[in-house]
Design a protein around this motif. Structure first.
Motif, PDB file in Angstrom:
ATOM      1  N   VAL A  17       0.843  -1.207   0.000  1.00 38.33           N
ATOM      2  CA  VAL A  17       0.000   0.000   0.000  1.00 38.33           C
ATOM      3  C   VAL A  17       0.873   1.250   0.000  1.00 38.33           C
ATOM      4  O   VAL A  17       0.637   2.198  -0.770  1.00 38.33           O
ATOM      5  N   LEU A  18       1.893   1.267   0.847  1.00 37.41           N
ATOM      6  CA  LEU A  18       2.788   2.425   0.904  1.00 37.41           C
ATOM      7  C   LEU A  18       3.519   2.618  -0.409  1.00 37.41           C
ATOM      8  O   LEU A  18       3.704   3.748  -0.877  1.00 37.41           O
ATOM      9  N   MET A  19       3.932   1.515  -1.034  1.00 39.15           N
ATOM     10  CA  MET A  19       4.638   1.644  -2.308  1.00 39.15           C
ATOM     11  C   MET A  19       3.699   2.133  -3.406  1.00 39.15           C
ATOM     12  O   MET A  19       4.119   2.885  -4.297  1.00 39.15           O
ATOM     13  N   ALA A  20       2.434   1.731  -3.348  1.00 42.52           N
ATOM     14  CA  ALA A  20       1.468   2.227  -4.331  1.00 42.52           C
ATOM     15  C   ALA A  20       1.310   3.740  -4.208  1.00 42.52           C
ATOM     16  O   ALA A  20       1.265   4.463  -5.220  1.00 42.52           O
ATOM     17  N   PHE A  21       1.232   4.226  -2.962  1.00 39.92           N
ATOM     18  CA  PHE A  21       1.136   5.671  -2.745  1.00 39.92           C
ATOM     19  C   PHE A  21       2.370   6.390  -3.269  1.00 39.92           C
ATOM     20  O   PHE A  21       2.266   7.407  -3.982  1.00 39.92           O
ATOM     21  N   VAL A  22       3.552   5.877  -2.932  1.00 43.97           N
ATOM     22  CA  VAL A  22       4.794   6.527  -3.361  1.00 43.97           C
ATOM     23  C   VAL A  22       4.911   6.495  -4.877  1.00 43.97           C
ATOM     24  O   VAL A  22       5.349   7.475  -5.502  1.00 43.97           O
ATOM     25  N   THR A  23       4.494   5.397  -5.501  1.00 39.27           N
ATOM     26  CA  THR A  23       4.548   5.301  -6.963  1.00 39.27           C
ATOM     27  C   THR A  23       3.653   6.352  -7.610  1.00 39.27           C
ATOM     28  O   THR A  23       4.051   7.021  -8.579  1.00 39.27           O
ATOM     29  N   CYS A  24       2.438   6.525  -7.076  1.00 45.93           N
ATOM     30  CA  CYS A  24       1.536   7.553  -7.609  1.00 45.93           C
ATOM     31  C   CYS A  24       2.132   8.946  -7.433  1.00 45.93           C
ATOM     32  O   CYS A  24       2.070   9.789  -8.347  1.00 45.93           O
ATOM     33  N   HIS A  25       2.723   9.183  -6.273  1.00 47.50           N
ATOM     34  CA  HIS A  25       3.318  10.487  -5.991  1.00 47.50           C
ATOM     35  C   HIS A  25       4.480  10.776  -6.942  1.00 47.50           C
ATOM     36  O   HIS A  25       4.591  11.875  -7.505  1.00 47.50           O
ATOM     37  N   LEU A  26       5.344   9.778  -7.134  1.00 45.94           N
ATOM     38  CA  LEU A  26       6.497   9.971  -8.015  1.00 45.94           C
ATOM     39  C   LEU A  26       6.063  10.093  -9.474  1.00 45.94           C
ATOM     40  O   LEU A  26       6.654  10.865 -10.245  1.00 45.94           O
ATOM     41  N   LEU A  92      17.674   2.502   6.213  1.00 42.54           N
ATOM     42  CA  LEU A  92      16.691   3.300   5.479  1.00 42.54           C
ATOM     43  C   LEU A  92      15.363   3.346   6.225  1.00 42.54           C
ATOM     44  O   LEU A  92      14.734   4.402   6.344  1.00 42.54           O
ATOM     45  N   GLY A  93      14.933   2.183   6.727  1.00 39.59           N
ATOM     46  CA  GLY A  93      13.663   2.129   7.432  1.00 39.59           C
ATOM     47  C   GLY A  93      13.639   3.006   8.667  1.00 39.59           C
ATOM     48  O   GLY A  93      12.629   3.666   8.955  1.00 39.59           O
ATOM     49  N   LEU A  94      14.756   3.060   9.408  1.00 46.95           N
ATOM     50  CA  LEU A  94      14.810   3.886  10.609  1.00 46.95           C
ATOM     51  C   LEU A  94      14.917   5.375  10.280  1.00 46.95           C
ATOM     52  O   LEU A  94      14.462   6.222  11.052  1.00 46.95           O
ATOM     53  N   TYR A 135      13.185  22.536   2.767  1.00 42.11           N
ATOM     54  CA  TYR A 135      12.117  21.560   2.570  1.00 42.11           C
ATOM     55  C   TYR A 135      12.202  20.895   1.200  1.00 42.11           C
ATOM     56  O   TYR A 135      11.729  19.772   1.019  1.00 42.11           O
ATOM     57  N   ALA A 136      12.823  21.566   0.242  1.00 44.74           N
ATOM     58  CA  ALA A 136      13.044  20.925  -1.056  1.00 44.74           C
ATOM     59  C   ALA A 136      14.017  19.757  -0.897  1.00 44.74           C
ATOM     60  O   ALA A 136      13.792  18.663  -1.419  1.00 44.74           O
ATOM     61  N   PHE A 137      15.120  19.982  -0.159  1.00 46.53           N
ATOM     62  CA  PHE A 137      16.073  18.901   0.075  1.00 46.53           C
ATOM     63  C   PHE A 137      15.455  17.809   0.937  1.00 46.53           C
ATOM     64  O   PHE A 137      15.721  16.618   0.752  1.00 46.53           O
ATOM     65  N   LEU A 138      14.617  18.192   1.888  1.00 43.60           N
ATOM     66  CA  LEU A 138      13.923  17.209   2.706  1.00 43.60           C
ATOM     67  C   LEU A 138      13.057  16.321   1.826  1.00 43.60           C
ATOM     68  O   LEU A 138      13.043  15.086   1.988  1.00 43.60           O
ATOM     69  N   GLN A 139      12.348  16.930   0.884  1.00 48.77           N
ATOM     70  CA  GLN A 139      11.506  16.167  -0.035  1.00 48.77           C
ATOM     71  C   GLN A 139      12.344  15.186  -0.848  1.00 48.77           C
ATOM     72  O   GLN A 139      11.962  14.029  -1.052  1.00 48.77           O
ATOM     73  N   LEU A 140      13.518  15.636  -1.306  1.00 40.64           N
ATOM     74  CA  LEU A 140      14.390  14.767  -2.094  1.00 40.64           C
ATOM     75  C   LEU A 140      14.851  13.570  -1.274  1.00 40.64           C
ATOM     76  O   LEU A 140      14.851  12.425  -1.755  1.00 40.64           O
ATOM     77  N   PHE A 141      15.259  13.805  -0.031  1.00 42.93           N
ATOM     78  CA  PHE A 141      15.719  12.712   0.819  1.00 42.93           C
ATOM     79  C   PHE A 141      14.586  11.732   1.108  1.00 42.93           C
ATOM     80  O   PHE A 141      14.789  10.513   1.106  1.00 42.93           O
ATOM     81  N   VAL A 143      11.983  11.094  -0.759  1.00 40.82           N
ATOM     82  CA  VAL A 143      11.723  10.340  -1.991  1.00 40.82           C
ATOM     83  C   VAL A 143      12.764   9.251  -2.191  1.00 40.82           C
ATOM     84  O   VAL A 143      12.443   8.082  -2.433  1.00 40.82           O
ATOM     85  N   VAL A 144      14.039   9.606  -2.091  1.00 39.75           N
ATOM     86  CA  VAL A 144      15.112   8.650  -2.341  1.00 39.75           C
ATOM     87  C   VAL A 144      15.094   7.519  -1.310  1.00 39.75           C
ATOM     88  O   VAL A 144      15.172   6.338  -1.655  1.00 39.75           O
ATOM     89  N   PHE A 145      14.984   7.850  -0.041  1.00 36.94           N
ATOM     90  CA  PHE A 145      15.034   6.835   1.014  1.00 36.94           C
ATOM     91  C   PHE A 145      13.822   5.897   0.945  1.00 36.94           C
ATOM     92  O   PHE A 145      13.970   4.678   1.055  1.00 36.94           O
ATOM     93  N   VAL A 146      12.635   6.492   0.785  1.00 39.03           N
ATOM     94  CA  VAL A 146      11.426   5.663   0.733  1.00 39.03           C
ATOM     95  C   VAL A 146      11.468   4.730  -0.468  1.00 39.03           C
ATOM     96  O   VAL A 146      11.161   3.536  -0.355  1.00 39.03           O
ATOM     97  N   TRP A 147      11.852   5.269  -1.616  1.00 36.00           N
ATOM     98  CA  TRP A 147      11.851   4.425  -2.811  1.00 36.00           C
ATOM     99  C   TRP A 147      12.909   3.324  -2.717  1.00 36.00           C
ATOM    100  O   TRP A 147      12.643   2.177  -3.106  1.00 36.00           O
ATOM    101  N   MET A 148      14.100   3.631  -2.213  1.00 41.46           N
ATOM    102  CA  MET A 148      15.125   2.597  -2.071  1.00 41.46           C
ATOM    103  C   MET A 148      14.649   1.492  -1.129  1.00 41.46           C
ATOM    104  O   MET A 148      14.810   0.296  -1.417  1.00 41.46           O
ATOM    105  N   HIS A 149      14.068   1.883  -0.005  1.00 42.04           N
ATOM    106  CA  HIS A 149      13.565   0.906   0.958  1.00 42.04           C
ATOM    107  C   HIS A 149      12.476   0.035   0.325  1.00 42.04           C
ATOM    108  O   HIS A 149      12.482  -1.197   0.464  1.00 42.04           O
ATOM    109  N   ALA A 150      11.552   0.671  -0.391  1.00 42.87           N
ATOM    110  CA  ALA A 150      10.457  -0.060  -1.018  1.00 42.87           C
ATOM    111  C   ALA A 150      10.950  -0.956  -2.148  1.00 42.87           C
ATOM    112  O   ALA A 150      10.504  -2.103  -2.283  1.00 42.87           O
ATOM    113  N   ALA A 151      11.876  -0.445  -2.956  1.00 41.00           N
ATOM    114  CA  ALA A 151      12.369  -1.213  -4.102  1.00 41.00           C
ATOM    115  C   ALA A 151      13.127  -2.458  -3.641  1.00 41.00           C
ATOM    116  O   ALA A 151      12.962  -3.540  -4.217  1.00 41.00           O
TER     117      ALA A 151
END
Length: 375
Positions: A17-26, A92-94, A135-141, A143-151
């Motif tokens: 479910v979380l990966m589906a949300f992140v995929t839609c967002h990306l 990544l998860g922590l 907050y732009a850099f926060l958004q980038l981090f 995105v990268v961390f969540v996607w790596m963890h999910a992938a």
């Protein structure tokens, strides 16, 4: 439903479910490569459903369940014998929750102070790129961390399944392409926003007015963020404290396991055979990193079967799937309770995911298949 299976499926379902949300967002962010207007046009389909009603409740429940089960997994460990993939997933998860807390609180506050402000891509990107680059850099981090963890999690789950032979060639490129396109879209839309700020004084003033209103509640926002992050850190500390207590509890009960070829590994009461192997650098296949899913770590117990923990539901299911023979156990699930355990490793240490997808094609699987055909 059996306890082990319930936990396993709940963690998988919440992660999907979380990966589906992140995929839609990306995917929505990647449309910035075309235009800011295109991002906004697709927002109602791709991201808006996750921010209201049932979608918001589903996302919140999935996040809570996945985080809770992740901390439970840490507390339930018996050792710190981790693979490189495990270490990366854990790190990544922590790291994700503190970053996500700051992002979610900031977005929610912006919408509360100025309704609809943070849900408009043009307006929120203007804040990111011109007024609050942090907050732009926060958004980038995030995105990268969540996607790596999910992938990593998705790959680890799918690569063990027979269907991977058909879909692997598509999944891998997509896992790499999605975040890259999203970050490029984020940057391209940001440049469009900066151009609009420079050419449209009225729009810029509207952004400034909203930023001013948000700034008035910055102190309360910071206090709430700190409280949420400290609560999370306390939960992490509690999980690791439980892990430490589990390790210390059996520290005074040293045991040993004998392997084929004369190898011998020392450990302590309650560790799995695989943990004995990993703590002593004894070569041992373990494609799924000891999660009981792949069957590649299985061993034949030569002696001391009664000095091992009884097989659980997860182990029995996996052993049945790989057609394990009599006297075989999963090394990652069989915990050593007393001296006198001797085992033979059935698959070579270099066994890969194909040994889980098609166990009959590997030496241990061939032997089991032959024995099954004779009965």
């Amino acid at each position: 439903m059996r306890g082990e299976a319930l936990i396993r499926r709940a963690r998988l379902a919440s992660g999907l479910v979380l990966m589906a949300f992140v995929t839609c967002h990306l995917a929505n962010l990647s449309l910035g490569l075309r235009s800011l207007a295109e991002m906004e046009a697709w927002r109602m389909l791709l991201t808006a459903p996750w921010t209201r009603g049932a979608g918001l409740w589903l996302l919140g429940a999935a996040g809570t369940i996945h985080l809770s089960l992740g901390l439970y997994a840490v507390a339930a460990r018996r050792s710190l014998a981790l693979s490189t993939t495990d270490v990366m997933q854990l790190a990544l998860g922590l790291a994700i929750p503190p970053l996500a807390i700051a992002h979610v609180v900031a977005t929610a506050t912006a919408n509360a102070v100025s309704p609809g402000f943070a849900s408009n891509y043009g307006q929120i990107l203007a804040v990111y790129w011109s007024f609050a680059p942090f907050y732009a850099f926060l958004q980038l981090f995030v995105v990268v961390f969540v996607w790596m963890h999910a992938a990593i999690g998705l790959y680890s789950w799918l690569v063990l399944k027979p269907v991977w032979r058909r879909i692997g060639g598509l999944v891998i490129p997509v896992l790499f392409a999605v975040p890259v396109l999203a970050l490029l879209g984020f940057a391209q839309a940001g440049q469009e926003v900066l151009d609009k700020l420079a050419s449209d004084p009225a729009w810029k003033q509207m952004i400034l007015d909203n930023v001013g209103r948000i700034a008035k509640v910055t102190r309360e926002l910071a206090d709430f963020q700190r409280a949420a992050i400290w609560t999370y850190l306390a939960a992490v500390a509690a999980a690791f404290a439980i892990l430490g207590a589990r390790i210390l509890r059996h520290r005074r009960r040293p045991l040993a396991v004998a392997y084929d070829g004369g190898a011998r590994a020392g450990g302590r009461h309650g560790l799995s055979i695989l943990e004995f192997s990993r703590l002593n650098d004894v070569p041992h296949a373990h494609v799924c990193s000891g999660r009981g899913r792949c069957g590649t770590c299985r061993v034949r117990v030569e002696s001391g079967a009664d000095r091992l923990s009884a097989p659980g539901d997860l182990e029995r299911d996996t052993l049945a799937r790989v057609h394990a023979g009599a006297g075989e156990r999963l090394a990652c699930q069989a915990r050593v309770l007393d001296e006198g355990v001797a085992v033979t490793r059935l698959l070579p240490a270099f066994a890969d995911a194909s040994a889980a997808r098609a166990p009959q094609e590997w030496p241990g699987g061939q032997a089991a298949a032959a024995a099954e055909s004779r009965t």
